[in-house]
Write a protein that holds these residues in place. Structure first.
Motif, short mmCIF file in Angstrom:
data_model
loop_
_atom_site.label_atom_id
_atom_site.label_comp_id
_atom_site.label_asym_id
_atom_site.label_seq_id
_atom_site.Cartn_x
_atom_site.Cartn_y
_atom_site.Cartn_z
N LEU A 137 0.83 -1.20 0.00
CA LEU A 137 0.00 0.00 0.00
C LEU A 137 0.87 1.26 0.00
CD1 LEU A 137 -2.83 1.26 0.19
CD2 LEU A 137 -2.65 1.05 2.69
N SER A 138 1.98 1.23 0.76
CA SER A 138 2.88 2.38 0.80
C SER A 138 3.50 2.63 -0.58
CB SER A 138 3.96 2.15 1.85
OG SER A 138 4.88 3.24 1.87
N THR A 139 3.88 1.54 -1.25
CA THR A 139 4.45 1.67 -2.60
C THR A 139 3.42 2.25 -3.57
OG1 THR A 139 5.91 -0.20 -2.18
CG2 THR A 139 5.57 0.42 -4.48
N GLN A 140 2.20 1.72 -3.48
CA GLN A 140 1.16 2.24 -4.37
C GLN A 140 0.87 3.72 -4.08
OE1 GLN A 140 -2.24 -0.30 -3.92
NE2 GLN A 140 -1.21 -2.12 -4.76
N LEU A 141 0.87 4.10 -2.81
CA LEU A 141 0.60 5.48 -2.44
C LEU A 141 1.72 6.41 -2.94
CD1 LEU A 141 -1.17 7.51 -0.91
CD2 LEU A 141 0.11 6.94 1.18
N HIS A 142 2.98 5.95 -2.83
CA HIS A 142 4.11 6.75 -3.31
C HIS A 142 4.03 6.94 -4.82
CE1 HIS A 142 8.12 8.46 -3.27
NE2 HIS A 142 8.50 7.58 -4.22
N GLN A 143 3.71 5.85 -5.52
CA GLN A 143 3.57 5.95 -6.97
C GLN A 143 2.42 6.88 -7.35
OE1 GLN A 143 3.09 1.93 -8.30
NE2 GLN A 143 5.27 1.39 -8.04
N TRP A 144 1.35 6.83 -6.60
CA TRP A 144 0.21 7.70 -6.89
C TRP A 144 0.57 9.16 -6.67
CZ3 TRP A 144 -2.72 10.80 -3.54
CH2 TRP A 144 -3.90 11.34 -4.09
N MET A 145 1.30 9.42 -5.59
CA MET A 145 1.71 10.79 -5.30
C MET A 145 2.65 11.32 -6.39
SD MET A 145 2.31 10.71 -1.16
CE MET A 145 2.81 12.42 -1.16
N GLU A 146 3.57 10.49 -6.88
CA GLU A 146 4.45 10.92 -7.96
C GLU A 146 3.66 11.22 -9.23
OE1 GLU A 146 7.30 7.83 -8.41
OE2 GLU A 146 8.55 8.51 -6.72
N THR A 147 2.67 10.37 -9.51
CA THR A 147 1.85 10.58 -10.70
C THR A 147 1.05 11.87 -10.59
OG1 THR A 147 1.66 8.19 -11.00
CG2 THR A 147 0.07 9.55 -12.16
N VAL A 148 0.48 12.11 -9.42
CA VAL A 148 -0.31 13.33 -9.21
C VAL A 148 0.58 14.56 -9.31
CG1 VAL A 148 -1.67 14.62 -7.53
CG2 VAL A 148 -2.08 12.17 -7.86
N THR A 149 1.79 14.49 -8.73
CA THR A 149 2.71 15.62 -8.78
C THR A 149 3.11 15.95 -10.22
OG1 THR A 149 3.57 15.03 -6.60
CG2 THR A 149 4.92 16.50 -7.96
N ALA A 150 3.37 14.87 -11.00
CA ALA A 150 3.74 15.09 -12.40
C ALA A 150 2.59 15.71 -13.18
CB ALA A 150 4.17 13.76 -13.03
N GLN A 151 1.39 15.21 -12.91
CA GLN A 151 0.23 15.78 -13.60
C GLN A 151 0.01 17.25 -13.20
OE1 GLN A 151 -3.04 13.21 -12.74
NE2 GLN A 151 -2.37 11.59 -14.16
N LEU A 152 0.24 17.60 -11.93
CA LEU A 152 0.11 18.99 -11.48
C LEU A 152 1.15 19.89 -12.15
CD1 LEU A 152 -0.64 18.55 -7.65
CD2 LEU A 152 -2.18 19.47 -9.39
N ASP A 153 2.38 19.38 -12.23
CA ASP A 153 3.43 20.18 -12.87
C ASP A 153 3.10 20.43 -14.34
OD1 ASP A 153 4.77 20.20 -10.48
OD2 ASP A 153 6.12 18.53 -11.01
N GLN A 154 2.62 19.35 -15.01
CA GLN A 154 2.28 19.50 -16.42
C GLN A 154 1.12 20.46 -16.60
OE1 GLN A 154 1.32 15.80 -18.29
NE2 GLN A 154 1.03 16.70 -20.34
N THR A 155 0.14 20.36 -15.73
CA THR A 155 -1.02 21.25 -15.81
C THR A 155 -0.62 22.69 -15.53
OG1 THR A 155 -2.46 19.45 -15.08
CG2 THR A 155 -3.34 21.67 -14.91
N THR A 156 0.28 22.91 -14.58
CA THR A 156 0.74 24.27 -14.26
C THR A 156 1.49 24.89 -15.44
OG1 THR A 156 0.94 23.65 -11.93
CG2 THR A 156 2.12 25.64 -12.63
N ALA A 157 2.35 24.08 -16.08
CA ALA A 157 3.09 24.59 -17.23
C ALA A 157 2.15 24.93 -18.38
CB ALA A 157 4.12 23.55 -17.67
N THR A 158 1.21 24.06 -18.62
CA THR A 158 0.24 24.32 -19.69
C THR A 158 -0.56 25.58 -19.41
OG1 THR A 158 0.08 21.94 -20.10
CG2 THR A 158 -1.65 23.33 -21.02
N PHE A 159 -0.94 25.74 -18.12
CA PHE A 159 -1.73 26.91 -17.74
C PHE A 159 -0.92 28.21 -17.95
CE2 PHE A 159 -3.07 30.01 -14.50
CZ PHE A 159 -4.39 30.17 -14.87
N ALA A 160 0.37 28.15 -17.66
CA ALA A 160 1.22 29.33 -17.84
C ALA A 160 1.31 29.73 -19.32
CB ALA A 160 2.61 29.06 -17.28
N LEU A 161 1.43 28.74 -20.22
CA LEU A 161 1.50 29.04 -21.64
C LEU A 161 0.18 29.64 -22.13
CD1 LEU A 161 3.36 25.83 -22.94
CD2 LEU A 161 4.29 28.14 -22.66
N VAL A 162 -0.89 29.10 -21.70
CA VAL A 162 -2.20 29.63 -22.11
C VAL A 162 -2.37 31.06 -21.62
CG1 VAL A 162 -4.70 29.36 -21.85
CG2 VAL A 162 -3.26 27.35 -22.27
#
Length: 449
Positions: free
Chosen positions: A397-422
């Motif tokens: 469960l800890s491994t799955q949670l860590h992977q989920w947090m990394e995925t969410v962080t990457a998606q947030l970073d990508q969304t933030t960058a896209t938002f800045a360009l727009v």
């Protein structure tokens, strides 16, 4: 499996049968004979069942010289008693055959266990003669309740035989069914008069047997080689608890068949408990040893009196054959084994057995400690396995949670960058928008001119 030293509790199928080789079950109470063979042996030569019936003055008929001198005086009275119990030998009345046929059809339609239906048919006008005989018999038995219990037993058994003769045209299973209803009717009312009668030593035997069972409270299931379910089966507590409860309930019943039903219920629960312990069907030795264990644990109240009551006043076919007969025979053998229990029967030396009986040794404590230690060890191993499984689940469960947090962080970073360009594109368009509006207004003014 039993060792060679457990000979005291082994019972083969042949040993359970009547010594007279009649094919029915015997019983230690009848010295190994079935009820029919035992009564035939106990009956004086040339005597008939009616010879044991009471005369109208309350004195049992015997074969003494004193009674022979009074045969003429008592002849009329005995004949009156026989007519009262079994009817007159006179020729049947006109239409009695049709009435008898209708009565048989009514009894034939009875459902198994429908005792209220039996009473309803017995009280109907076509069954008035049978009802009168039952009433007369009950009243007479109550009037002569001070007769020896064996005489009372003979009277009841003779009445059973006479009453069943009226249903000889019915199939045997239906006759047994009708007789079971009759037995319940008769013995429910006579129970208080004949159970644990003053003319026998049943009460003293009850106390002796109860003290004997209480003195054997140190006997453990391991000594009797009673198989218990493994802890892995998930069974908690004593698996024979239902059997113990059922055998205690015997004393609360009045009719012999109801007491036998409790015995059968107890034995069925024993087989169910043994089925949890063995992968194979339970054999006769396992069943008998488990039955002995149940009796030692339960110490049923008035066990001897209840068994004697069933023997004396129960229907013969219930004890001589069938499932109930087999179970009751094993119960009698188990009681006989308990009464004669000694060291070799438990694989103990005479000195060890005597020490346990005098409470100088306590095998049950050692066995209990060993059993508790084994149970505790098994419980610890089970808890350890569960803890390891929980740790593995937590790591996963800890491994799955860590992977989920990394995925969410990457998606947030990508969304933030896209938002800045727009946002930059929107700002650039906003800066050029006023010049375009001014040119639009200039062009419109020129057109108006």
């Amino acid at each position: 499996m039993w060792t060679d030293k457990h000979r005291g509790i082994r019972m083969s199928q042949q040993e359970l049968l009547c010594k007279n080789s009649c094919g029915y079950y015997g019983n230690p109470a009848w010295q190994g004979y079935c009820s029919k063979c035992w009564r035939d042996r106990a009956r004086p030569p040339g005597a008939h069942p009616q010879d044991s019936r009471p005369s109208s003055d309350g004195t049992p008929v015997t074969f003494s010289k004193f009674e022979e001198k009074k045969n003429i005086e008592k002849g009329r009275r005995i004949y009156t008693m026989r007519r009262l119990f079994w009817g007159s030998p006179s020729s049947p009345k006109p239409g009695s055959a049709e009435i008898h046929s209708n009565v048989l059809k009514a009894y034939q339609s009875l459902e198994p266990g429908d005792f209220p239906g039996f009473l309803k048919i017995l009280r109907s006008p076509p069954s008035q003669r049978l009802q009168s005989r039952c009433t007369a018999f009950l009243n007479t038995m109550e009037a002569y309740h001070d007769l020896p219990v064996q005489k009372q037993s003979d009277l009841v058994q003779d009445f059973y035989q006479s009453f069943s003769a009226h249903f000889s045209d019915l199939p045997e299973p239906q006759v047994h069914q009708v007789m079971e209803h009759l037995e319940k009717l008769i013995m429910t009312r006579l129970h208080k008069w004949v159970f644990c009668h003053d003319s026998c030593d049943d009460e003293q035997r009850d106390l002796t047997l109860q003290r004997r069972i209480r003195s054997l409270n140190w006997v453990t299931p391991e000594m009797l080689d009673v198989p218990f379910p493994d802890r892995k089966s998930g069974v908690t507590g004593d698996p024979f608890l239902l059997a113990i409860t059922a055998i205690i309930e015997v004393d609360a019943k009045r009719a012999p068949q109801d007491k036998l039903a409790c015995v059968s219920k107890c034995c069925h629960h024993i087989f169910e408990a043994l089925a949890l312990s063995n992968s194979e069907p339970a054999n006769a030795d396992d069943f008998l040893s488990a039955l002995v264990y149940v009796l030692l644990k339960a110490n049923p109240p008035r066990l001897h009196s209840n068994m004697q009551y069933i023997i004396r006043f129960g229907l013969p076919h219930s004890l001589m054959a069938g499932e109930s007969g087999y179970f009751f025979t094993n119960l009698s053998c188990a009681v006989a084994f308990i009464e004669k229990l000694d060291g070799p029967s438990l694989n103990l030396s005479p000195e060890e057995f005597e020490g346990y009986m005098l409470h100088q040794r306590a095998p049950s404590t050692g066995h209990r400690r060993k059993h508790v230690a084994k149970s505790t060890q098994h419980l610890l191993e089970e808890l350890k396995a569960r803890q390891e499984s929980m740790d593995q689940d937590m790591d996963a469960l800890s491994t799955q949670l860590h992977q989920w947090m990394e995925t969410v962080t990457a998606q947030l970073d990508q969304t933030t960058a896209t938002f800045a360009l727009v946002q930059k594109e929107i700002c650039a368009q906003a800066q050029h928008f006023p010049n375009a509006e001014e040119r639009s207004r200039t062009s419109s003014a020129q057109t108006d001119c």
